[in-house]
Design a protein around this motif. Sequence first.
Motif, mmCIF file in Angstrom:
data_model
loop_
_atom_site.group_PDB
_atom_site.id
_atom_site.type_symbol
_atom_site.label_atom_id
_atom_site.label_comp_id
_atom_site.label_asym_id
_atom_site.label_seq_id
_atom_site.Cartn_x
_atom_site.Cartn_y
_atom_site.Cartn_z
ATOM 1 N N GLU A 52 0.807 -1.227 0.000
ATOM 2 C CA GLU A 52 0.000 0.000 0.000
ATOM 3 C C GLU A 52 0.839 1.276 0.000
ATOM 4 O OE1 GLU A 52 -3.350 0.310 -0.470
ATOM 5 O OE2 GLU A 52 -3.170 -1.830 -0.903
ATOM 6 N N LEU A 57 2.396 1.346 -5.376
ATOM 7 C CA LEU A 57 1.162 1.424 -6.163
ATOM 8 C C LEU A 57 1.421 2.095 -7.514
ATOM 9 C CD1 LEU A 57 -1.245 2.532 -3.282
ATOM 10 C CD2 LEU A 57 -1.179 0.279 -4.385
ATOM 11 N N ALA A 75 -7.315 1.981 -10.757
ATOM 12 C CA ALA A 75 -7.645 1.690 -9.357
ATOM 13 C C ALA A 75 -6.430 1.880 -8.453
ATOM 14 C CB ALA A 75 -8.198 0.278 -9.231
ATOM 15 N N LEU A 76 -5.275 1.410 -8.893
ATOM 16 C CA LEU A 76 -4.053 1.565 -8.096
ATOM 17 C C LEU A 76 -3.644 3.030 -7.977
ATOM 18 C CD1 LEU A 76 -2.048 -1.443 -9.527
ATOM 19 C CD2 LEU A 76 -2.951 -1.237 -7.198
ATOM 20 N N ARG A 79 -5.737 4.930 -5.517
ATOM 21 C CA ARG A 79 -5.272 4.662 -4.146
ATOM 22 C C ARG A 79 -3.998 5.440 -3.840
ATOM 23 N NH1 ARG A 79 -5.505 -1.548 -4.671
ATOM 24 N NH2 ARG A 79 -3.763 -1.543 -3.228
ATOM 25 N N ALA A 82 -4.791 9.087 -3.311
ATOM 26 C CA ALA A 82 -5.417 9.321 -2.011
ATOM 27 C C ALA A 82 -4.365 9.411 -0.906
ATOM 28 C CB ALA A 82 -6.420 8.211 -1.705
ATOM 29 N N LEU A 83 -3.285 8.645 -1.059
ATOM 30 C CA LEU A 83 -2.209 8.660 -0.063
ATOM 31 C C LEU A 83 -1.254 9.832 -0.259
ATOM 32 C CD1 LEU A 83 -1.468 4.839 -0.151
ATOM 33 C CD2 LEU A 83 -2.475 6.110 1.764
#
Length: 128
Positions: A52, A57, A75-76, A79, A82-83
């Motif tokens: 993660e 990612l 999708a990756l 993510r 978002a981080l």
Amino acid sequence: MKSLKTATKPVDVQGLSPSQIGLLRKLTQHHDRGEHALVALYLSELIIQAPEHPEVLYWQARELVDTGEWTRAIALLIRAAALRPEEVRIWLALSAAQAGANDHGAAHRSLQRAMACARATADWHAIT
């Protein structure tokens, strides 16, 4: 902030262990030389160790883009974004993956987000 210098710019490696940073360094060096089998080798180890982490990612998505697996790459990258919502490179990769998937509206929005995040000259060079 801990960072790893790549051929283009420092990459944030906060949250990775020294051995994981070494794997990421090797991955980027082999990527820069076009040695995709070795990139896959180091990436597979990073996916096991830090699945993660935004850099993991990002690189996993880059490999999926290379094989046209747009949906999984998107999708990756969502993510990863978002981080690391201020990481221009992630937004640019997301925009490219969305364009590859023919979602041009989303690609445009991601490109706008990349431009909003761009602060340094190197960031603007990545966009242009």
